[in-house]
Design an enzyme around this catalytic site. Structure first.
Site, mmCIF file in Angstrom:
data_model
loop_
_atom_site.group_PDB
_atom_site.id
_atom_site.type_symbol
_atom_site.label_atom_id
_atom_site.label_comp_id
_atom_site.label_asym_id
_atom_site.label_seq_id
_atom_site.Cartn_x
_atom_site.Cartn_y
_atom_site.Cartn_z
ATOM 1 N N ASP A 196 46.117 -10.829 7.644
ATOM 2 C CA ASP A 196 45.580 -10.301 6.395
ATOM 3 C C ASP A 196 45.546 -11.413 5.351
ATOM 4 O OD1 ASP A 196 44.526 -8.336 4.766
ATOM 5 O OD2 ASP A 196 46.485 -7.632 4.079
ATOM 6 N N HIS A 209 41.739 -9.812 -7.641
ATOM 7 C CA HIS A 209 42.958 -9.120 -7.216
ATOM 8 C C HIS A 209 44.189 -10.006 -7.398
ATOM 9 C CE1 HIS A 209 45.746 -6.677 -4.918
ATOM 10 N NE2 HIS A 209 45.970 -7.685 -4.087
ATOM 11 N N GLU A 213 44.928 -0.447 -0.077
ATOM 12 C CA GLU A 213 44.238 -1.700 -0.354
ATOM 13 C C GLU A 213 42.839 -1.588 0.228
ATOM 14 O OE1 GLU A 213 46.773 -4.971 0.958
ATOM 15 O OE2 GLU A 213 47.810 -4.931 -0.982
ATOM 16 N N GLU A 258 39.859 -3.083 1.673
ATOM 17 C CA GLU A 258 39.571 -4.369 2.314
ATOM 18 C C GLU A 258 38.423 -4.197 3.302
ATOM 19 O OE1 GLU A 258 42.909 -6.560 3.800
ATOM 20 O OE2 GLU A 258 44.326 -5.668 2.385
ATOM 21 N N ASP A 300 44.440 -1.099 3.979
ATOM 22 C CA ASP A 300 45.711 -1.729 4.328
ATOM 23 C C ASP A 300 46.822 -1.096 3.473
ATOM 24 O OD1 ASP A 300 47.371 -3.543 5.614
ATOM 25 O OD2 ASP A 300 47.151 -5.034 4.032
ATOM 26 N N ARG A 316 54.580 -0.548 -2.419
ATOM 27 C CA ARG A 316 54.831 -1.569 -3.448
ATOM 28 C C ARG A 316 56.314 -1.743 -3.777
ATOM 29 N NH1 ARG A 316 50.355 -4.205 -2.676
ATOM 30 N NH2 ARG A 316 48.507 -2.940 -3.064
ATOM 31 N N GLN A 341 57.822 -3.687 -0.998
ATOM 32 C CA GLN A 341 57.291 -5.063 -1.079
ATOM 33 C C GLN A 341 58.020 -5.880 -2.145
ATOM 34 O OE1 GLN A 341 53.060 -5.044 -1.791
ATOM 35 N NE2 GLN A 341 52.848 -7.270 -1.678
ATOM 36 N N LYS A 362 54.126 -3.560 4.663
ATOM 37 C CA LYS A 362 52.763 -3.615 5.194
ATOM 38 C C LYS A 362 52.670 -3.227 6.661
ATOM 39 C CE LYS A 362 51.057 -5.822 1.517
ATOM 40 N NZ LYS A 362 49.800 -5.545 0.831
ATOM 41 N N THR A 379 47.695 0.353 9.126
ATOM 42 C CA THR A 379 46.452 -0.222 8.608
ATOM 43 C C THR A 379 45.323 0.555 9.260
ATOM 44 O OG1 THR A 379 47.473 -2.413 8.463
ATOM 45 C CG2 THR A 379 45.066 -2.333 8.412
ATOM 46 N N GLU A 385 46.557 -1.872 -9.306
ATOM 47 C CA GLU A 385 45.692 -2.399 -10.366
ATOM 48 C C GLU A 385 45.015 -1.276 -11.167
ATOM 49 O OE1 GLU A 385 44.070 -4.738 -6.966
ATOM 50 O OE2 GLU A 385 43.275 -5.951 -8.609
HETATM 51 MN MN MN Z 1 46.322 -6.282 2.516
#
Ligand code: MN
Length: 429
Positions: free
Chosen positions: A135, A142, A208, A210, A242, A246, A249, A262, A266, A373
């Site tokens: 990834d 971002h 996410e 993507e 994905d 948070r 993380q 993560k 996915t 975000e």
């Molecule tokens: Mn990602």
């Protein structure tokens, strides 16, 4: 380099107005014609799936030089590892078979009935045996947004960011096909003023937005792929969600980067749109300043104009709400640069590797590709239709992402990648 079929040619298979899957698209997937039946390869056209295993068995793809049973496999890998020339021939032959004026399949009532399956009857599977998953973090917007939130405006981009496509090695085993439910992960987190971490369900579960590409063919260990040869190693693209935790993380990520935040899931869309199909939507990637090092300089900085949307449907809401409209073309680092950088050490990429872009955020608030975000770390919640709000995902929430290309009357898309959040399952003591 890439043969472009005539987008104006129509099929005898009806294609509804606004469909993502006109004759021109022909994305590959793995499906079962009904629950319990063996998985095999197909292409999507309108609201039907053409069973390529039956078409191949009938000898209708003989001109493509495919090894026998290529499309009877439960994965597309055997097809993807063929030389680009054979894959291109297969696409041209399949396109030819489905043309309005071509009688071979159109007038063979028996084969047509078996080989063209209504899409609402099929079960879709993961299209590829994914060997490895990497990834990236290729959206400047971002990376800047996240940098501002965690380090302040002055140090938003790390010093390496403008010089290389930052990435990490992900987890292939938990890549799942659209429609798969996502169990909320448990893990270690630390409260803002706490002295010690605690364990439990993630409270800051995020998405996410993507896109990813699937690698075709293999470079030997020790043999880097030059950036201008990278395109031949890209089979096609999918939309990727994905999923990210948070709070997990934030506590775990230093110094080696994301791990459990993560690795739990996915999701990818089931239909792989080929680079050949995307060529009418090719456009220039953003100019790069500073100029990258020579091994990352492209003769032509090509990317694709793919409009992306994210919808959130909460159980208590009156319906879905669109929370993001972004575009693949915003990405600073191209797929060719990602592949060249990944292999510049001599790392071998092989058929079925998934390389994802990283969250695709655009310049304005409506185009941010993660809840982190969109809600600016939870400080600006999303209003749900009919009342209620969201900062991060709640159990029962469904997230659906979609990608569409449109130009000069030609429109095609990726379908969708969707997933619903299930309550956490805590490990036993
Ligand atoms: Mn990602």
């Amino acid at each position: 380099m890439h043969a472009i079929l005539d987008p104006a040619v129509k099929s005898f298979v009806p294609v509804p107005d606004g469909s993502h899957f006109p004759l021109y698209n022909l994305p590959y997937g793995i499906f079962s014609p009904a629950a319990g039946e063996s998985p095999r390869a197909g292409v999507r056209i309108g609201d039907h799936v053409l069973d390529l295993s039956l078409v191949e068995d009938a000898g209708l793809l003989d001109g493509a030089g495919l090894p026998r049973g290529t499309f009877s496999q439960p994965w597309l890998n055997r097809f993807m590892e063929l030389p680009a020339e054979n894959r291109r021939l297969a696409r041209i032959l399949i396109h030819g078979l489905l043309r309005q004026e071509e009688p071979t399949l159109r007038d063979n009532a028996g084969l047509r009935r078996r080989a063209l399956v209504p899409v609402d009857e099929v079960v879709m599977h993961l299209p590829v045996m994914i060997r490895d998953y990497t990834d990236f973090y290729s959206s400047r917007e971002h990376a800047t947004n996240v940098g501002i939130m965690f380090r302040g405006k002055e140090n938003a981009l790390m010093p390496n960011w403008l010089h290389l496509p930052v990435g990490y090695h992900g987890r292939a085993s938990s890549v799942v096909v659209s429609g798969t439910d996502i169990v909320r992960p448990c893990g270690q987190t630390i409260a803002p003023d706490a002295e010690a971490p605690s364990f439990g369900p993630s409270r800051l579960l995020d998405i996410e937005l993507e896109m990813g590409f699937l690698v075709a063919g293999e470079n030997a260990l020790g043999a880097p792929v030059p950036v201008d040869e990278a395109w031949d190693r890209i089979f096609g693209m999918v939309v990727v969600n994905d999923w990210s935790a948070r709070d997990i993380q934030k506590w775990e990520y230093q110094p080696l980067g994301p791990f459990n935040a993560k690795n739990f899931a996915t999701s990818i869309s089931p239909w792989i749109v080929t680079i050949d199909a995307l060529m009418p939507f090719a456009c220039a990637a953003p100019a790069q300043d500073p100029e990258p090092l020579p091994y990352l300089r492209e003769k032509e900085r090509r990317t694709f104009d793919i409009a992306l949307t994210v919808d959130l449907e909460a159980p208590e809401a009156d319906g879905p709400v669109t929370i993001c409209e972004s575009n693949f073309r915003y990405l600073y680092w191209t797929m060719a640069q990602q592949l060249a950088h990944h292999t510049c050490t001599g790392c071998n990429l092989g058929t079925g590797d998934l390389l994802a872009s990283g969250t695709i955020s655009g310049p304005d608030k409506g185009s941010f590709g993660s809840l982190l975000e969109i809600t600016w770390r939870g400080s600006e919640p999303i209003a749900l239709p009919g009342g209620g709000q969201r900062k991060f995902l709640a159990d029962g929430d469904r997230v659906t992402m979609s990608g569409v290309c449109a130009k000069d009357g030609l429109r095609l898309g990726f379908g969708e990648v969707t997933g619903r959040i299930l309550p956490a399952v805590e490990p036993g003591q």
